[in-house]
Write an enzyme that holds these catalytic residues in place. Structure first.
Site, PDB file in Angstrom:
ATOM      1  N   SER A 194      -3.734  11.202  -2.806  1.00 43.31           N
ATOM      2  CA  SER A 194      -2.391  10.601  -2.850  1.00 43.31           C
ATOM      3  C   SER A 194      -1.395  11.755  -2.966  1.00 43.31           C
ATOM      4  O   SER A 194      -1.781  12.864  -3.362  1.00 43.31           O
ATOM      5  CB  SER A 194      -2.304   9.705  -4.090  1.00 43.31           C
ATOM      6  OG  SER A 194      -0.954   9.401  -4.388  1.00 43.31           O
ATOM      7  N   TYR A 250      -3.310   7.506 -12.978  1.00 42.08           N
ATOM      8  CA  TYR A 250      -3.597   7.458 -11.546  1.00 42.08           C
ATOM      9  C   TYR A 250      -3.418   8.846 -10.931  1.00 42.08           C
ATOM     10  O   TYR A 250      -4.282   9.332 -10.192  1.00 42.08           O
ATOM     11  CB  TYR A 250      -2.674   6.438 -10.882  1.00 42.08           C
ATOM     12  CG  TYR A 250      -2.806   6.342  -9.374  1.00 42.08           C
ATOM     13  CD1 TYR A 250      -3.817   5.590  -8.788  1.00 42.08           C
ATOM     14  CD2 TYR A 250      -1.908   7.003  -8.524  1.00 42.08           C
ATOM     15  CE1 TYR A 250      -3.931   5.494  -7.399  1.00 42.08           C
ATOM     16  CE2 TYR A 250      -2.014   6.917  -7.147  1.00 42.08           C
ATOM     17  CZ  TYR A 250      -3.022   6.151  -6.585  1.00 42.08           C
ATOM     18  OH  TYR A 250      -3.131   6.065  -5.215  1.00 42.08           O
TER      19      TYR A 250
HETATM   20  N1  LIG Z   1      -1.152   2.111  -0.118  1.00 36.32           N
HETATM   21  C1  LIG Z   1      -0.597   3.281  -0.344  1.00 36.32           C
HETATM   22  O1  LIG Z   1       0.626   3.462  -0.163  1.00 36.32           O
HETATM   23  C2  LIG Z   1      -1.435   4.441  -0.842  1.00 36.32           C
HETATM   24  C3  LIG Z   1      -0.824   5.691  -0.979  1.00 36.32           C
HETATM   25  C4  LIG Z   1      -1.589   6.772  -1.428  1.00 36.32           C
HETATM   26  C5  LIG Z   1      -2.936   6.596  -1.699  1.00 36.32           C
HETATM   27  N2  LIG Z   1      -3.514   5.364  -1.541  1.00 36.32           N
HETATM   28  C6  LIG Z   1      -4.957   5.240  -1.816  1.00 36.32           C
HETATM   29  O2  LIG Z   1      -5.571   4.567  -0.727  1.00 36.32           O
HETATM   30  C7  LIG Z   1      -6.725   3.860  -1.190  1.00 36.32           C
HETATM   31  C8  LIG Z   1      -6.654   2.426  -0.737  1.00 36.32           C
HETATM   32  O3  LIG Z   1      -5.536   1.834  -1.353  1.00 36.32           O
HETATM   33  P1  LIG Z   1      -4.855   0.481  -0.828  1.00 36.32           P
HETATM   34  O4  LIG Z   1      -3.413   0.746  -0.806  1.00 36.32           O
HETATM   35  O5  LIG Z   1      -5.554  -0.003   0.372  1.00 36.32           O
HETATM   36  O6  LIG Z   1      -5.133  -0.452  -2.091  1.00 36.32           O
HETATM   37  P2  LIG Z   1      -5.555  -1.978  -2.233  1.00 36.32           P
HETATM   38  O7  LIG Z   1      -5.003  -2.782  -1.101  1.00 36.32           O
HETATM   39  O8  LIG Z   1      -5.200  -2.325  -3.627  1.00 36.32           O
HETATM   40  O9  LIG Z   1      -7.128  -1.925  -2.053  1.00 36.32           O
HETATM   41  C9  LIG Z   1      -7.914  -1.272  -3.014  1.00 36.32           C
HETATM   42  C10 LIG Z   1      -9.342  -1.698  -2.824  1.00 36.32           C
HETATM   43  O10 LIG Z   1     -10.108  -1.120  -3.896  1.00 36.32           O
HETATM   44  C11 LIG Z   1     -10.898  -2.141  -4.472  1.00 36.32           C
HETATM   45  N3  LIG Z   1     -11.162  -1.914  -5.886  1.00 36.32           N
HETATM   46  C12 LIG Z   1     -10.274  -1.757  -6.887  1.00 36.32           C
HETATM   47  N4  LIG Z   1     -10.900  -1.662  -8.067  1.00 36.32           N
HETATM   48  C13 LIG Z   1     -12.224  -1.783  -7.805  1.00 36.32           C
HETATM   49  C14 LIG Z   1     -13.384  -1.796  -8.610  1.00 36.32           C
HETATM   50  N5  LIG Z   1     -13.317  -1.730  -9.946  1.00 36.32           N
HETATM   51  N6  LIG Z   1     -14.592  -1.929  -8.016  1.00 36.32           N
HETATM   52  C15 LIG Z   1     -14.679  -2.054  -6.681  1.00 36.32           C
HETATM   53  N7  LIG Z   1     -13.619  -2.065  -5.856  1.00 36.32           N
HETATM   54  C16 LIG Z   1     -12.396  -1.932  -6.418  1.00 36.32           C
HETATM   55  C17 LIG Z   1     -10.073  -3.408  -4.299  1.00 36.32           C
HETATM   56  O11 LIG Z   1     -10.899  -4.542  -4.437  1.00 36.32           O
HETATM   57  P3  LIG Z   1     -10.293  -6.019  -4.549  1.00 36.32           P
HETATM   58  O12 LIG Z   1      -9.783  -6.323  -3.199  1.00 36.32           O
HETATM   59  O13 LIG Z   1     -11.440  -6.829  -4.937  1.00 36.32           O
HETATM   60  O14 LIG Z   1      -9.197  -5.945  -5.560  1.00 36.32           O
HETATM   61  C18 LIG Z   1      -9.515  -3.211  -2.900  1.00 36.32           C
HETATM   62  O15 LIG Z   1     -10.416  -3.638  -1.915  1.00 36.32           O
HETATM   63  C19 LIG Z   1      -6.730   4.047  -2.704  1.00 36.32           C
HETATM   64  O16 LIG Z   1      -7.617   5.104  -3.025  1.00 36.32           O
HETATM   65  C20 LIG Z   1      -5.310   4.439  -3.037  1.00 36.32           C
HETATM   66  O17 LIG Z   1      -5.238   5.183  -4.219  1.00 36.32           O
HETATM   67  C21 LIG Z   1      -2.796   4.279  -1.115  1.00 36.32           C
END
Ligand SMILES: NC(=O)c1ccc[n+]([C@@H]2O[C@H](COP(=O)([O-])OP(=O)(O)OC[C@H]3O[C@@H](n4cnc5c(N)ncnc54)[C@H](OP(=O)(O)O)[C@@H]3O)[C@@H](O)[C@H]2O)c1
Length: 248
Positions: free
Chosen positions: A153, A166
């Site tokens: 991130s 985080y």
């Molecule tokens: N979106 C952004 O702007 C952004 C920016 C920088 C970095 N990131 C990184 O990109 C990655 C994906 O993020 P996203 O935005 O796609 O987030 P998201 O839509 O919240 O998806 C996160 C996923 O992780 C799963 N997860 C969370 N806790 C878990 C646990 N205890 N055990 C198993 N699975 C778990 C969630 O499962 P559930 O669906 O069951 O909740 C979901 O499928 C992350 O590493 C995040 O830090 C995102």
């Protein structure tokens, strides 16, 4: 790289594990890896969401995926070791991992961070990637040129007020990737990070509830780097953090 367009079937006969495959960026990556021929192992905590991704892949005539229901908050080294044995027995080798699942937690001042939430975030964002990678190394080494992708991130390279646990977890992810990449520099394995940048997902919405999501790129629009790092075009790339979106 942002516009990287892979050749059709570039992942044919490859097995790729995606964590957090039920939603957001992980869901999109799982669907796309399958569309390019991979057998995808869908790991996540909400089985319904994983089943929906499974159904979508099968409906699109992709290779039949596998589902691994696992809450990374409570997972132990033994869970990862058992998973490695099952993957080896079922598939023989693992060609890639996308460590994507993460927990954001509450944004709050450092002095107010609670021990429970800090521990949960470190378990899901750091320990899971660490011990899962460690357990899966033997099965990764059975593949030609396996690729391991961690998810970082912007706050994983520059700290920011209120992003406490985080941000600290993402610095740890970057460090872990660099250590392993250096150690395996002379092997067939490669280890890199992707920083997705602002992306239209549930996590982003919970960090910025007042933001108009339509101003953000969708997971579908940031997949170039996810394909590049899984493809043989990146076999010599290791120890790097790549941005999934160009700087504005
Ligand atoms: N979106 C952004 O702007 C952004 C920016 C920088 C970095 N990131 C990184 O990109 C990655 C994906 O993020 P996203 O935005 O796609 O987030 P998201 O839509 O919240 O998806 C996160 C996923 O992780 C799963 N997860 C969370 N806790 C878990 C646990 N205890 N055990 C198993 N699975 C778990 C969630 O499962 P559930 O669906 O069951 O909740 C979901 O499928 C992350 O590493 C995040 O830090 C995102």
């Amino acid at each position: 790289m942002h516009d990287y367009s892979p050749t059709p079937d570039y992942l044919k006969n490859r097995v790729i594990l995606v964590t957090g495959a039920g939603d957001g960026i992980g869901r999109q990556a799982a669907l796309e890896y399958a569309a390019y021929g991979a057998t995808v192992i869908l790991l996540g905590r909400t089985v319904k969401k994983l089943e929906a991704v499974y159904d979508e892949i099968v409906a699109a005539n992709g290779p039949e995926p596998a589902i691994v229901p696992m809450d990374l908050k409570g997972a132990t080294v033994k869970h990862y070791q058992d998973m490695a044995v099952t993957i080896e027995q079922q598939f023989g080798a693992l060609h890639g991992i996308l460590h994507n699942a993460s927990l954001l937690g509450h944004l709050s001042p450092f002095k107010e961070i609670q021990e429970n939430e800090y521990n949960d975030i470190m378990r899901v964002n750091v320990h899971a990637d660490f011990f899962m990678t460690q357990a899966l190394l033997p099965v990764l080494l059975k593949a030609d040129n396996a690729s391991v992708i961690f998810t970082s991130s912007g706050v994983g390279s520059k700290g920011r007020a209120f992003w406490g646990s985080y941000a600290i977890s993402k610095f740890a992810t970057e460090g872990m990737m660099q250590v392993i990449a250096d150690e395996y520099d002379n092997s067939t394995l490669r280890f890199n990070c992707i920083n997705p940048g602002k992306t239209r997902t549930a996590m982003r919405a919970s960090a910025y509830p007042a933001e108009d999501p339509l101003t953000l790129r969708t997971p579908e629009e940031i997949m170039g780097v996810y394909h590049y790092l899984m493809s043989d075009d990146s076999v010599n790339v290791t120890g790097q953090t790549l941005k999934a979106q160009p700087d504005k």
